[in-house]
Enzyme design. Structure first.
Site, PDB file in Angstrom:
ATOM      1  N   SER A  82      86.340  82.014 106.874  1.00  0.00           N
ATOM      2  CA  SER A  82      87.770  82.126 107.189  1.00  0.00           C
ATOM      3  C   SER A  82      88.071  83.322 108.092  1.00  0.00           C
ATOM      4  CB  SER A  82      88.582  82.277 105.904  1.00  0.00           C
ATOM      5  OG  SER A  82      88.280  81.249 104.998  1.00  0.00           O
TER       6      SER A  82
HETATM    7  N1  SAH Z   1      84.773  81.436 101.319  1.00  0.00           N
HETATM    8  C1  SAH Z   1      83.901  81.074 102.418  1.00  0.00           C
HETATM    9  C2  SAH Z   1      84.533  80.080 103.375  1.00  0.00           C
HETATM   10  C3  SAH Z   1      84.382  78.782 102.829  1.00  0.00           C
HETATM   11  S1  SAH Z   1      84.751  77.333 103.742  1.00  0.00           S
HETATM   12  C4  SAH Z   1      83.411  82.277 103.179  1.00  0.00           C
HETATM   13  O1  SAH Z   1      83.867  83.394 102.902  1.00  0.00           O
HETATM   14  O2  SAH Z   1      82.547  82.108 104.039  1.00  0.00           O
HETATM   15  C5  SAH Z   1      84.970  76.290 102.327  1.00  0.00           C
HETATM   16  C6  SAH Z   1      83.709  76.019 101.528  1.00  0.00           C
HETATM   17  O3  SAH Z   1      84.106  75.227 100.413  1.00  0.00           O
HETATM   18  C7  SAH Z   1      82.656  75.211 102.279  1.00  0.00           C
HETATM   19  O4  SAH Z   1      81.436  75.898 102.264  1.00  0.00           O
HETATM   20  C8  SAH Z   1      82.596  73.906 101.489  1.00  0.00           C
HETATM   21  O5  SAH Z   1      81.302  73.336 101.448  1.00  0.00           O
HETATM   22  C9  SAH Z   1      83.049  74.347 100.099  1.00  0.00           C
HETATM   23  N2  SAH Z   1      83.573  73.295  99.229  1.00  0.00           N
HETATM   24  C10 SAH Z   1      84.333  72.209  99.564  1.00  0.00           C
HETATM   25  N3  SAH Z   1      84.615  71.488  98.476  1.00  0.00           N
HETATM   26  C11 SAH Z   1      84.028  72.117  97.403  1.00  0.00           C
HETATM   27  C12 SAH Z   1      83.956  71.846  95.999  1.00  0.00           C
HETATM   28  N4  SAH Z   1      84.507  70.744  95.447  1.00  0.00           N
HETATM   29  N5  SAH Z   1      83.269  72.716  95.214  1.00  0.00           N
HETATM   30  C13 SAH Z   1      82.665  73.817  95.744  1.00  0.00           C
HETATM   31  N6  SAH Z   1      82.687  74.107  97.066  1.00  0.00           N
HETATM   32  C14 SAH Z   1      83.370  73.277  97.886  1.00  0.00           C
END
Ligand code: SAH
Length: 235
Positions: A82
């Site tokens: 993000s």
């Molecule tokens: N917080 C992260 C950014 C994440 S982007 C950072 O600091 O880099 C969102 C993430 O959520 C992705 O990696 C995606 O694979 C994950 N995601 C999506 N649905 C999910 C779920 N049901 N459970 C766990 N992770 C999930």
């Protein structure tokens, strides 16, 4: 490559190293000043953590010079780390304190988890894409974050065994707030979650549990990658 030029290369890298890391520190300070404080965030521990976490080590080598830019960046598997401001804003809204136990859904690169881990004592983070979860776990371990547990799985269900949590941060946009996550929030706890579908406006929603009641507030329109429900979307 001759031995001599290899040795020269190593010496140059050795001499340049302090310059390069000072440069990143300067970029981090500028990021906090120009993108975060300038947009009104004053939460001290959040600002401190954002100055400390080496964001350039959470992206691919070829993206390092852009790691402190004012936007999200790709981290593979169609996912993104993000925008720094969004990480700071979400962190400040849950107001983490030392001693808190925090759950993050969507580990991605591990950056948001690292920011939280600078402020509080124990962070649990769940990632649905196995490869991303594994590489984040390795990165966080190599960087010495031993108060973060990375779990591979569907974050929809949270972590009942570790609940209740003082705060929950969801970093993928869900169509509704998962009831298990509300359940696992302690009385007085806060959750921040983007809600909305992939192609519509999503809202960053602050959820508070007060005297057993759930209070929700829309904080700002946002754009996040979707919350998925299959074990591994690539399978
Ligand atoms: N917080 C992260 C950014 C994440 S982007 C950072 O600091 O880099 C969102 C993430 O959520 C992705 O990696 C995606 O694979 C994950 N995601 C999506 N649905 C999910 C779920 N049901 N459970 C766990 N992770 C999930």
């Amino acid at each position: 490559m001759s031995i001599l030029s290899r040795i020269t290369g190593f010496i140059l890298l050795f001499l340049m190293w302090p310059v390069m890391s000072q440069d990143y520190a300067r970029m981090r300070n500028n990021m906090v000043r120009d993108q975060i404080i300038s947009r009104g965030i004053t939460h001290r521990s959040t600002l401190q953590a954002m100055r400390k976490v080496e964001r350039h080590l959470f992206v691919d080598k070829f993206l390092r010079s852009r790691a402190y830019d004012d936007n999200p960046l790709p981290i593979g598997y169609g996912q993104t780390i993000s925008q720094p401001f969004i990480v700071a804003y979400m962190t400040s809204l849950i107001d983490p304190r030392a001693g808190d136990k925090i759950l993050e859904i969507g580990t991605g690169s591990g950056y948001q988890a690292a920011v939280l881990a600078h402020i509080t004592d124990s962070v649990y983070t769940i990632e649905i894409v196995k490869e991303l979860g594994e590489s984040a776990a390795k990165r966080l371990k190599d960087l010495g974050y031993n108060n973060i547990q990375v779990i591979i799985g569907d974050g929809y269900y949270g972590l009942p065994d570790q609940s209740p949590f003082d705060a929950i941060v969801v970093t993928a946009a869900a169509e509704h707030i998962p009831p298990p996550l509300i359940e696992q929030l302690r009385e007085g706890g806060k959750m921040i979650i983007p809600v909305g579908s992939q192609f519509m406006v999503q809202n960053l929603v602050l959820v508070e549990k007060k005297k057993g009641r759930i209070i929700t507030r829309n904080m700002m329109p946002v754009r996040f990658v979707p919350f998925t429900r299959k074990e591994n979307p690539k399978d």
